[in-house]
Structures are given as C-alpha cells and as structure tokens.
Scaffold this motif. Structure first.
Motif, PDB file in Angstrom:
ATOM      1  N   VAL A 153       1.032  -1.317   0.020  1.00 61.05           N
ATOM      2  CA  VAL A 153      -0.105  -0.024  -0.045  1.00 61.05           C
ATOM      3  C   VAL A 153       0.861   1.217  -0.033  1.00 61.05           C
ATOM      4  CG1 VAL A 153      -1.811   1.295   1.119  1.00 61.05           C
ATOM      5  CG2 VAL A 153      -1.826  -1.186   1.333  1.00 61.05           C
ATOM      6  N   GLY A 154       0.606   2.054  -1.129  1.00 58.42           N
ATOM      7  CA  GLY A 154       1.524   3.426  -0.822  1.00 58.42           C
ATOM      8  C   GLY A 154       0.580   4.716  -0.693  1.00 58.42           C
ATOM      9  N   PHE A 155       1.345   5.605  -0.233  1.00 55.06           N
ATOM     10  CA  PHE A 155       0.566   6.885  -0.188  1.00 55.06           C
ATOM     11  C   PHE A 155       1.101   8.128  -0.997  1.00 55.06           C
ATOM     12  CE2 PHE A 155      -1.859   7.449   3.783  1.00 55.06           C
ATOM     13  CZ  PHE A 155      -2.025   6.316   4.090  1.00 55.06           C
ATOM     14  N   ALA A 156       0.309   8.736  -1.362  1.00 51.42           N
ATOM     15  CA  ALA A 156       0.725  10.041  -2.220  1.00 51.42           C
ATOM     16  C   ALA A 156       0.127  11.083  -1.490  1.00 51.42           C
ATOM     17  CB  ALA A 156       0.041   9.981  -3.709  1.00 51.42           C
ATOM     18  N   ALA A 157       0.977  12.084  -1.110  1.00 48.58           N
ATOM     19  CA  ALA A 157       0.593  13.321  -0.225  1.00 48.58           C
ATOM     20  C   ALA A 157       1.001  14.384  -1.574  1.00 48.58           C
ATOM     21  CB  ALA A 157       1.319  13.727   0.855  1.00 48.58           C
ATOM     22  N   GLU A 158      -0.286  15.028  -2.067  1.00 46.77           N
ATOM     23  CA  GLU A 158      -0.081  15.884  -3.250  1.00 46.77           C
ATOM     24  C   GLU A 158      -0.640  17.334  -2.973  1.00 46.77           C
ATOM     25  OE1 GLU A 158       1.568  15.026  -5.792  1.00 46.77           O
ATOM     26  OE2 GLU A 158       1.601  12.952  -5.583  1.00 46.77           O
ATOM     27  N   THR A 159      -0.060  18.270  -3.512  1.00 48.45           N
ATOM     28  CA  THR A 159      -0.582  19.658  -3.353  1.00 48.45           C
ATOM     29  C   THR A 159      -1.784  20.195  -4.312  1.00 48.45           C
ATOM     30  OG1 THR A 159       1.016  20.652  -4.127  1.00 48.45           O
ATOM     31  CG2 THR A 159       1.193  20.487  -1.816  1.00 48.45           C
ATOM     32  N   GLU A 160      -1.817  19.300  -5.242  1.00 51.25           N
ATOM     33  CA  GLU A 160      -2.921  19.363  -6.378  1.00 51.25           C
ATOM     34  C   GLU A 160      -2.990  18.495  -7.287  1.00 51.25           C
ATOM     35  OE1 GLU A 160      -0.230  22.263  -6.475  1.00 51.25           O
ATOM     36  OE2 GLU A 160       0.833  20.418  -6.984  1.00 51.25           O
ATOM     37  N   ASN A 161      -4.081  18.315  -8.238  1.00 55.54           N
ATOM     38  CA  ASN A 161      -4.240  17.136  -9.126  1.00 55.54           C
ATOM     39  C   ASN A 161      -3.965  15.980  -8.575  1.00 55.54           C
ATOM     40  OD1 ASN A 161      -4.423  19.296 -11.116  1.00 55.54           O
ATOM     41  ND2 ASN A 161      -2.396  18.977 -11.631  1.00 55.54           N
ATOM     42  N   LEU A 162      -4.727  15.483  -7.543  1.00 56.25           N
ATOM     43  CA  LEU A 162      -4.584  14.555  -6.529  1.00 56.25           C
ATOM     44  C   LEU A 162      -4.848  13.234  -7.283  1.00 56.25           C
ATOM     45  CD1 LEU A 162      -4.118  12.988  -3.753  1.00 56.25           C
ATOM     46  CD2 LEU A 162      -6.425  13.424  -3.201  1.00 56.25           C
ATOM     47  N   HIS A 163      -6.023  13.177  -8.087  1.00 57.91           N
ATOM     48  CA  HIS A 163      -6.511  12.001  -8.786  1.00 57.91           C
ATOM     49  C   HIS A 163      -5.354  11.708  -9.867  1.00 57.91           C
ATOM     50  CE1 HIS A 163      -9.744  12.854  -6.469  1.00 57.91           C
ATOM     51  NE2 HIS A 163     -10.578  11.641  -6.841  1.00 57.91           N
ATOM     52  N   GLU A 164      -5.242  12.545 -10.689  1.00 55.60           N
ATOM     53  CA  GLU A 164      -4.382  12.227 -11.560  1.00 55.60           C
ATOM     54  C   GLU A 164      -2.882  11.834 -11.204  1.00 55.60           C
ATOM     55  OE1 GLU A 164      -1.464  15.135 -14.589  1.00 55.60           O
ATOM     56  OE2 GLU A 164      -3.749  15.725 -14.093  1.00 55.60           O
ATOM     57  N   HIS A 165      -2.227  12.211 -10.083  1.00 50.84           N
ATOM     58  CA  HIS A 165      -1.025  11.980  -9.740  1.00 50.84           C
ATOM     59  C   HIS A 165      -0.899  10.631  -8.772  1.00 50.84           C
ATOM     60  CE1 HIS A 165       1.080  15.680 -10.739  1.00 50.84           C
ATOM     61  NE2 HIS A 165       0.582  16.406  -9.733  1.00 50.84           N
ATOM     62  N   ALA A 166      -2.031  10.621  -8.099  1.00 55.71           N
ATOM     63  CA  ALA A 166      -2.253   9.271  -7.457  1.00 55.71           C
ATOM     64  C   ALA A 166      -2.150   8.182  -8.438  1.00 55.71           C
ATOM     65  CB  ALA A 166      -3.470   9.607  -6.470  1.00 55.71           C
ATOM     66  N   GLU A 167      -3.165   8.022  -9.348  1.00 54.72           N
ATOM     67  CA  GLU A 167      -3.454   7.031 -10.125  1.00 54.72           C
ATOM     68  C   GLU A 167      -2.083   6.615 -10.993  1.00 54.72           C
ATOM     69  OE1 GLU A 167      -5.352   4.489  -9.973  1.00 54.72           O
ATOM     70  OE2 GLU A 167      -4.748   3.525 -11.581  1.00 54.72           O
ATOM     71  N   ASN A 181      -4.097  11.624  -0.481  1.00 51.58           N
ATOM     72  CA  ASN A 181      -4.451  12.675   0.504  1.00 51.58           C
ATOM     73  C   ASN A 181      -3.712  14.254  -0.032  1.00 51.58           C
ATOM     74  OD1 ASN A 181      -2.329  12.598   1.723  1.00 51.58           O
ATOM     75  ND2 ASN A 181      -2.918  12.054   3.684  1.00 51.58           N
ATOM     76  N   LEU A 182      -4.734  15.206   0.375  1.00 51.58           N
ATOM     77  CA  LEU A 182      -3.950  16.510   0.061  1.00 51.58           C
ATOM     78  C   LEU A 182      -3.172  17.071   1.112  1.00 51.58           C
ATOM     79  CD1 LEU A 182      -7.061  18.371  -1.532  1.00 51.58           C
ATOM     80  CD2 LEU A 182      -5.099  17.883  -2.736  1.00 51.58           C
ATOM     81  N   ALA A 183      -1.768  17.155   0.664  1.00 54.63           N
ATOM     82  CA  ALA A 183      -0.835  17.436   1.737  1.00 54.63           C
ATOM     83  C   ALA A 183      -1.052  18.691   2.643  1.00 54.63           C
ATOM     84  CB  ALA A 183       0.440  17.581   1.098  1.00 54.63           C
TER      85      ALA A 183
ATOM     86  N   GLN B 116       5.850  26.986  -5.585  1.00 56.67           N
ATOM     87  CA  GLN B 116       4.703  26.916  -4.644  1.00 56.67           C
ATOM     88  C   GLN B 116       3.971  25.617  -4.900  1.00 56.67           C
ATOM     89  OE1 GLN B 116       3.164  29.697  -3.264  1.00 56.67           O
ATOM     90  NE2 GLN B 116       5.107  30.521  -3.323  1.00 56.67           N
ATOM     91  N   GLN B 117       4.537  24.913  -5.774  1.00 54.78           N
ATOM     92  CA  GLN B 117       4.124  23.495  -5.786  1.00 54.78           C
ATOM     93  C   GLN B 117       4.980  22.554  -5.510  1.00 54.78           C
ATOM     94  OE1 GLN B 117       2.076  22.845  -9.611  1.00 54.78           O
ATOM     95  NE2 GLN B 117       0.615  24.528  -9.504  1.00 54.78           N
ATOM     96  N   LYS B 118       4.436  21.418  -5.427  1.00 58.63           N
ATOM     97  CA  LYS B 118       5.418  20.136  -4.834  1.00 58.63           C
ATOM     98  C   LYS B 118       6.280  19.929  -6.027  1.00 58.63           C
ATOM     99  CE  LYS B 118       5.638  15.414  -2.971  1.00 58.63           C
ATOM    100  NZ  LYS B 118       4.682  14.360  -2.641  1.00 58.63           N
ATOM    101  N   LEU B 119       7.258  19.878  -5.956  1.00 57.74           N
ATOM    102  CA  LEU B 119       8.449  19.471  -7.032  1.00 57.74           C
ATOM    103  C   LEU B 119       8.108  18.122  -7.096  1.00 57.74           C
ATOM    104  CD1 LEU B 119      11.604  21.068  -5.854  1.00 57.74           C
ATOM    105  CD2 LEU B 119      10.131  22.013  -7.768  1.00 57.74           C
ATOM    106  N   LYS B 120       8.048  17.839  -8.537  1.00 55.82           N
ATOM    107  CA  LYS B 120       7.797  16.384  -8.943  1.00 55.82           C
ATOM    108  C   LYS B 120       9.226  15.900  -9.350  1.00 55.82           C
ATOM    109  CE  LYS B 120       4.410  14.863  -8.957  1.00 55.82           C
ATOM    110  NZ  LYS B 120       3.612  14.293  -7.594  1.00 55.82           N
ATOM    111  N   LYS B 121       9.557  14.653  -8.987  1.00 55.02           N
ATOM    112  CA  LYS B 121      10.842  13.821  -9.327  1.00 55.02           C
ATOM    113  C   LYS B 121      11.293  13.999 -10.699  1.00 55.02           C
ATOM    114  CE  LYS B 121      10.515   9.766  -6.995  1.00 55.02           C
ATOM    115  NZ  LYS B 121      10.858   8.603  -6.628  1.00 55.02           N
ATOM    116  N   THR B 122      10.309  13.867 -11.607  1.00 51.19           N
ATOM    117  CA  THR B 122      10.565  13.806 -13.002  1.00 51.19           C
ATOM    118  C   THR B 122      10.720  15.044 -13.679  1.00 51.19           C
ATOM    119  OG1 THR B 122       8.304  13.314 -13.290  1.00 51.19           O
ATOM    120  CG2 THR B 122       9.762  11.682 -13.453  1.00 51.19           C
TER     121      THR B 122
END
Lengths: 238, 238
Positions: A153-167, A181-183, B116-122
């Motif tokens: 099970v992984g976790f993704a804390a994102e600040t925007e576009n949660l659904h896109e980044h998480a999947e 979850n939204l960081a 302002q946004q979380k830096l992505k690794k890629t």
C-alpha cells in the motif's frame, strides 16, 4: 494504558496473525552535522495506521523517521534518519511481512556533498552552499518488485491534481492500493481525508480524525488482502 | 501545574520587572510546500531558558520556530517558521525588551527559487533540484546594533573548535555575552554544557540537565545585566 488495552481488545481482529510493516514520518537528509533537508511530516498518519493495524490483531513493525511521537503500545518501532537508512531496514524486514504500508514522506534526494563539519557562513564562495543531489532509493517500488514480498500500500500526499498524480503513482510503483490525500490539509493536522485508488477506480473516505481514518483504511486493506489470498488459494487448488 | 507554580514561586527573582525576549528552536526554510531545510534543533534549550527567566520574575516573550514542545507556563509564545518571519517578529519586539537571548538555530540561508507546488521527481532536468540560496538576515547582530536595543546574549552551537569559533562570533556580532556548547552533545538531548564567553574570558558551567543549566545561565545574565545597569546609572549621576 488499561483503557487503551480495552479499546484495542474490542476492535475487530481483521488482521489477526498478519505481520504488517509500516513506514512513517519524514526522512532527514544531512547537509552538515546541524543542517538537514526534511519534509513537513509529523508522522501522525503513519503512527495512527500502526495503532489501527495493531488493534486489528496484526504484529506491527513501524520504521520511523525522526518524529516527536510516542510509539503506539505493542508496536515494535525501529528509528531511522535518512532515506538510505530507512531503505536498508525496510528491505531487511519486507520479506517477513504480509502487508507493507509505506506512509513515510521519504526524501527523493540526498545531498552528495554533505559536510562532516558544520559549514561556516564565510567558508565557501559567497558563503552560500552549493548542494549537489543524488536520487534516493525508491523503497516502495523495490518492495513491490520482490517476488516473495508483501502486499503493498502506498501513499501520495499531493498539493494539487490528486487524482491524476495518485493513479499515475500507483501504476508507476506497481502496487494494488494507493492512498491519496491533500498534503496541505493533512500535514501536522489531526484530521485527514483518504482517497483509495485501486484497479477498480477510486473511493473517497470521509474527512475524520486520523485514528478513525486509519481504522477504516485498515479494514479496507484487510478486505482486499484476504480476497487476494482467497483467490491465490483457489489457484493453488486447481 | 500547582507544583510548577510552587517551584516557580521559590526561585530567586533575579529578573523581577525585566522583559526578556528569547528565540528558540530551528527555522524552517521552504523548498516547496512539502520539503524544507531546517536544523537539528529540538528547541529544548531555548524553552528551558524561557522557563528559567520566567521563574526569575521576568516577563518572557518566546519567539519559537517549529517545535513539538509545550509552551512554558506564563510565557507568551509567538510561533514562526522561516528566518525572515522570525526576524520580523523579533525586530518588532526588541526595543521593548531589556534582555534578548538568541537561542534559535536560525538558518543562514533561504531558498530563493522555492516552488509554490510540490516538485515532482521527473519535472526538472535529471529530476534533481537546483536550489539557489540567499543569506538570511542576521537577527542577533541587527538587534545588537539597535541604539535603544536590549542587552544581548548569543549562542554558538559548534561541532569543533568551540572556543575559537565562539569568541570570534561574540566579537563579530558585537554582543557582551555568548554561550557556547558542543552541538553534537546538546542536540535533542536533555542535558547540556554551557561555556560563557565575555570580555573577561570564558567560564565553563558543569554539564547538567537543561533546566538547571538554564537557571545558572539566567543568574549569570542577571548579574552581568544589573552590574551594567549600575554602571550606566553611575554615569548618568556624574
């Protein structure tokens, strides 16, 4: 403590007999003996999940970055600092676990030109550091690739576009379940909202205190894990 | 709380009627909404000094970076994150203080290309960040330069050559008293050893729990501050 044991006792034992490995907290990447790069992670979510897994009857190993939290009762905690430390401990524990829940906010990079002595403001160039980075191991993806590894099970804390980044993260890591979850809402807070991503789609749990969110998540994990086990036993019987 | 008030009550009131401004903890310099550069500082030393100053009868304002410590009783705490935040608050409070004790592990630099946004690794180049830094304000030196400013005490946490670095720092900052300690012994520990540097030389206090070290330090500060005041009143009388 009596009360905590009583509450523990009355939680449903969805994970009885299972061994669960959990990472929590930030990692701390040294710049010099005093300065570090770290993440805004209190460890509260991972510690709540460790407690919920324990309440559900699991034997829990919690690999923790630096936090100020007390270890949940009856949980075995192993303290780590850097991502490289955490990686070594997790790879050592992973093959003995049935389930791995990667909650830690692991730094993506470490500083390759870190200093053994405290950097002085006046020592180098304009007095400004020139940090060089190298990527850290991807702990979750490595565990997911183990042939005899745990269910991940992984976790993704994102600040925007949660659904896109998480999947995208779930597919990239090759794991059956990813919790988004939204960081900015969850960091250092006592409440959180989980969104579960799996190969059937996504499901948003209600926003709630971290321990009750953790208990819902543990139930969701236990259900998915036992249905996988049932399937694989079915296959063996053929 | 009653016990704490009783202990407080029986401490000698060396700082009765004085207003003491103290900074404590690390600062936290944003790389992006999740990642930060910070120092390995628990805030315990600064919080112990705030408590000791309060016990000695002072009115205490504690400007704190991110820590997980409870605010000492009867101390006014102002929470800050970055060095620039802390600088603004301290400069606003400094002229009302009789004594300023700068204990915080203030970052020397901040990241000028923070995101302002979380830096992505890629996302960028090889996926490795290229951080650019600019110096932070020197809070202690600025307060020491105020014409109507407080009597100033600095701290130097060093990993080696404590005496040399500490005395150089005292002169560079232009302050009457600097407290040195060895960072690798004091960080996140409950005991500490202070070495006091002033224009008469240096004096090592015994290694001891942070609160008792803080009480000894507050006594040393009160003695020096009152002798300065006596001298300056003498001057006025001429």
């Amino acid at each position: 403590e009596l009360l905590s044991d009583l509450i523990d006792h009355f939680q449903p034992k969805h994970l009885a007999g299972k061994r669960v490995l959990i990472t929590a907290g930030p990692t701390s990447e040294a710049i010099d003996p005093v300065r570090v790069i770290t993440n805004r992670s209190s460890g509260k979510t991972g510690y709540a999940i460790a407690q919920a897994a324990r309440e559900a009857g699991a034997q829990v190993v919690l690999v923790s970055g630096p936090t100020s939290l007390p270890c949940p009762r009856h949980v075995l905690r192993i303290d780590t600092e850097s991502a490289i430390d955490m990686h070594a401990i997790v790879m050592n524990e992973a093959t003995q676990a049935d389930i791995f829940i990667s909650v830690a906010a692991v730094a993506d990079w470490h500083v390759i030109n870190s200093s053994q002595q405290k950097l002085k403001k006046t020592e180098q160039g304009q007095g400004l550091p020139e940090l060089q980075f190298a990527p850290n191991p991807d702990i979750l993806a490595e565990v997911a690739r183990l042939s005899d590894g745990p269910w991940c099970v992984g976790f993704a804390a994102e600040t925007e576009n949660l659904h896109e980044h998480a999947e995208a993260k779930r597919k990239r890591k090759g794991i059956p379940l990813l919790v988004g979850n939204l960081a900015q809402h969850a960091m250092n807070a006592d409440t959180t909202q989980f969104v579960l991503f799996d190969d059937k789609g996504h499901q948003a749990l209600p926003a709630q205190p971290k321990l009750s969110a953790a208990r819902e998540l543990i139930l969701a994990i236990a259900q998915r894990h036992s249905s996988i086990q049932a399937k694989s036993q079915g296959t063996h019987r053929k």
